[in-house]
Design an enzyme around this catalytic site. Structure first.
Site, mmCIF file in Angstrom:
data_model
loop_
_atom_site.group_PDB
_atom_site.id
_atom_site.type_symbol
_atom_site.label_atom_id
_atom_site.label_comp_id
_atom_site.label_asym_id
_atom_site.label_seq_id
_atom_site.Cartn_x
_atom_site.Cartn_y
_atom_site.Cartn_z
ATOM 1 N N ASP A 1 24.985 -41.354 21.071
ATOM 2 C CA ASP A 1 25.564 -40.601 22.100
ATOM 3 C C ASP A 1 25.173 -39.205 22.121
ATOM 4 O O ASP A 1 25.485 -38.481 22.901
ATOM 5 C CB ASP A 1 27.288 -40.526 21.589
ATOM 6 N N HIS B 1 28.113 -42.370 12.042
ATOM 7 C CA HIS B 1 28.191 -43.878 12.340
ATOM 8 C C HIS B 1 28.719 -44.937 11.009
ATOM 9 O O HIS B 1 28.244 -44.605 10.186
ATOM 10 C CB HIS B 1 26.699 -44.415 12.934
#
Ligand code: ACO
Length: 396
Positions: free
Chosen positions: A327, A273
């Protein structure tokens, strides 16, 4: 406070620096959400995500994000009532959706149907709080109905009408499956919506703000954000995580599979991320929700594969600050809720519409059209050649 720079001075005094992906470049000021990527902390309007996920509802959280404060009982009831009153979509939109190909991706169907709302609600009055509120209510109310409608249409069935006696999340699951959901399933789904509702200036929210800055209508803002969310590096990754887990197949194959993928410089889906250098706090909460679902409705062997993947990938990639993102576990939760895989990203959109609308409203409050600059790398100035001369050039 961060410095706000006079753009004219930048243009004349400072050589522009190119930062691919605008990494580390503040593109706006915002009071909506704060991320501490080193500590793994996320707050909406100052409230820790963990507290909101444990105690709030999605509609209450959406109100907080969009209007800045947790609503009083009276305001919450009014908001819930308004959303409930606007959940139905015009038969014209349903008929339009019936013309969509049944094998299309539901994100494409959602982008088209969200954009079509602009045709039906064309009055644009961006300085009128009543217009803003009506657009917020309409979008939050109708996006889930459109996602569920396309699901039934592509199965060759007629969409079913929302049920007024069900909560926001229970009603969505009902419209999707034609069955009233178990209360625990509906609550966990609502918590998933809270977790996905907002995340500062990610790609789709940036897209929403850029579109908003042109003073177009909010349906175009949401449609552009839906298109951006669809990509596999953003919201689309949750579909790919399940595909990856299924390809790995069992815990004992995880290590060899990951070592080969990392050696081949493949991206491990659901990992990494831009903001977090530790495990995404949303992944921590989602993992807990997945376990609650397994305790109640039965275990999923893919969860064991996922945990082994997390263990090995964190060993290999952790030193680079790459850990599970939102996710990684969301797909396992949705799969246990019986949701088809290609609806995972549309469900992300149902949640994120709250964040997009909060940013739309904030952008309108201090608007300046986005128009960054570029560093030109093309040909130097040259003269147009007629075709005969071009054909005679060496190497043609
Ligand atoms: N697996 C393996 N290596 C990775 C991963 C990953 N998932 N993510 C980043 N890296 C490595 C890159 O290969 C690169 O290594 P290098 O410096 O040796 O070349 C380094 O980490 C930096 O990677 P970037 O892609 O430049 O990082 P960026 O901040 O641009 O990307 C992103 C962030 C897009 C999320 C990336 O981590 C990724 O592609 N992850 C997989 C897709 C995914 O899960 N997306 C969902 C993100 S959450 C969301 O949008 C809702």
């Amino acid at each position: 406070m961060p410095m706000v720079v006079d753009a004219n001075r930048v243009a004349s005094d400072v050589a522009p620096v190119f930062r691919p992906g605008l990494e580390g470049v503040p593109a706006t000021q915002s009071a909506i959400c704060d991320i501490d990527g080193l500590q793994g902390l996320l707050t909406y309007r100052g409230y820790p995500l963990e507290e909101l996920a444990a105690s709030s509802t999605f509609l209450e959280t959406a109100h907080l994000l969009i209007w800045g404060e947790l609503p009083t009982t009276e305001h919450l009831r009014a908001f819930e009532h308004n959303v409930q009153m606007h959940r139905r979509v015009s038969f014209r939109i349903r008929d339009m959706m019936k013309c969509f190909p049944a094998d299309g991706h539901p994100m494409d169907a959602l982008q088209s149907s969200a954009a079509s709302l602009g045709l039906f609600y064309s009055r644009r009055a961006l300085d009128d709080p009543a217009y803003i509120e009506a657009a917020v209510v309409r979008l939050i109310a109708k996006i889930p109905t459109m996602v569920a409608a396309y699901q039934l249409i592509r199965l060759g069935q007629d969409p079913i009408q929302p049920r007024d006696d069900l909560s926001y999340s229970a009603n969505f699951l009902y419209m999707l499956t034609e069955r009233e959901p178990d209360p625990l399933a509906a609550r966990i789904f609502d918590q998933c919506l809270i977790l996905h509702a907002e995340h500062s200036l990610n790609a789709s929210t940036f897209s929403a703000r850029v579109t908003a800055s042109t003073l177009t209508d909010p349906y175009a803002v949401v449609a552009s954000a839906v298109g951006t969310l669809a990509g596999p590096l953003h919201g689309g990754a949750n579909e790919d995580v399940l595909a990856m887990l299924e390809q790995i197949g069992s815990e004992d194959r995880a290590e060899a599979w990951l070592d080969r993928a990392i050696a081949e410089k493949q991206k491990i889906m659901g990992f990494g991320h831009r903001e977090y250098k530790v495990k995404d706090p949303r992944a921590v909460i989602l993992q807990g929700l997945a376990e609650q679902l397994f305790d109640r409705f039965g275990h999923d062997g893919m969860y064991d594969v996922a945990r082994r993947v997390e263990e090995v990938a964190s060993e290999r990639l952790g030193p680079k600050g790459i850990y599970p993102n939102v996710d990684f576990y969301s797909g396992l939760v949705y799969r246990k809720l019986g949701i088809p895989r290609d609806l995972f990203t549309p469900i992300f959109a149902i949640a994120r519409v709250a964040g997009w609308l909060a940013h739309w409203k904030e952008q309108l409050g201090a608007n300046r059209i986005y128009r960054p600059t570029q560093i030109y790398t093309g040909a130097a100035r040259r003269t147009w050649l007629p075709q005969d001369a071009r054909n005679a050039l060496p190497g043609v």
